[in-house]
Design an enzyme around this catalytic site. Structure first.
Site, PDB file in Angstrom:
ATOM      1  N   ASP A 157      -8.871  -9.771 -81.465  1.00  9.01           N
ATOM      2  CA  ASP A 157      -9.245  -8.367 -81.488  1.00  9.01           C
ATOM      3  C   ASP A 157     -10.685  -8.189 -81.027  1.00  9.01           C
ATOM      4  OD1 ASP A 157      -6.747  -7.795 -82.526  1.00  9.01           O
ATOM      5  OD2 ASP A 157      -7.437  -7.839 -84.608  1.00  9.01           O
ATOM      6  N   VAL A 158     -11.022  -6.977 -80.647  1.00 11.60           N
ATOM      7  CA  VAL A 158     -12.353  -6.695 -80.134  1.00 11.60           C
ATOM      8  C   VAL A 158     -13.428  -6.990 -81.180  1.00 11.60           C
ATOM      9  CG1 VAL A 158     -12.352  -4.255 -80.800  1.00 11.60           C
ATOM     10  CG2 VAL A 158     -13.678  -5.003 -78.793  1.00 11.60           C
TER      11      VAL A 158
END
Length: 234
Positions: free
Chosen positions: A102-103
């Protein structure tokens, strides 16, 4: 090998764009401009030049990246930098992440253009554990921690999923510091697992995939090629 295929494998051009470049007279073969995409060449012997640069086939590549925060594992450009934007290598768009982060998750991200090697790592049947270090919003200790370890080892029922998670290993390294090893790759799985335990992840870092750990000498945003021994681990 056909010339248009050679161009697509040695430049950012797709096959259709390679044909356009040929038609526009942008490509020289052994000093002569060539416009026919179906011309066959010998990559080891013939000299192909595009945009004044000699081209050469690129072998399979296997890279380790220390993914920093606010970097996406996606091919499309969006709000954040992409993982491939951190890599200074030819034909970078051909590289794919081996599993996504995920970011807001940091840590080990493998990148390759070897589809079979990627599949050997990500396929559930090979069960290469992914090890994460999580910082928790609420302390998890004492009997609550013991119970959480047992629940994770048995399998958790995540909201929206029909099947419980595969047995995993949870180890506490402090009231708010946990290490979790999972063999699956469900959507936001680590965060959802701690959510099922009544907690919340405030920071997440991937330390290892199977027997391969993130190189401690790599700072966030740095990368290196894998060694032959590391490639052979999978």
């Amino acid at each position: 090998m056909r010339l248009d295929r050679f161009l697509s494998e040695t430049t950012p051009l797709t096959r259709s764009l390679a044909k356009r470049a040929l038609k526009a007279g942008e490509v020289r073969l052994n000093g002569e401009r060539v416009k026919q995409p179906a011309v066959h060449i010998r990559p080891d012997d013939d000299l192909v030049i595009w945009q004044d640069e000699p081209l050469a086939l690129i072998g399979k590549r296997y890279l380790m990246l220390h993914k920093p925060l606010e970097v996406e594992c996606t091919a499309r450009r969006g709000l954040y930098r992409r993982a491939v934007d951190l890599l200074d290598v030819p034909a970078v768009e051909r590289l794919q992440p081996v599993g996504r982060l995920d970011v807001d998750t940091t840590g080990l991200l493998l990148m390759t253009d070897d589809g079979q090697w990627l599949h050997r790592i990500t396929s559930p049947k090979h069960r290469h554990d992914k090890v994460y270090r999580a910082t928790l919003a609420e302390p998890l200790e004492g009997s609550a921690a013991t119970h959480a370890v047992a629940q994770v080892a048995e399998g958790l029922r995540l909201d929206g999923d029909d099947m419980p998670t595969h047995p995993a290993t949870l180890t506490m390294h402090g009231p708010r510091e946990a290490k979790l090893a999972i063999s699956e790759g469900r959507y936001h799985q680590v965060k959802r697992m701690f959510g099922a335990l009544g907690n919340r992840v405030t920071a997440l870092h991937r330390e290892a995939i199977g027997p391969l750990a993130l190189d401690a000498d790599l700072a966030p945003g740095e990368w290196r090629a894998l060694t032959d021994d590391e490639i052979a681990l999978f």
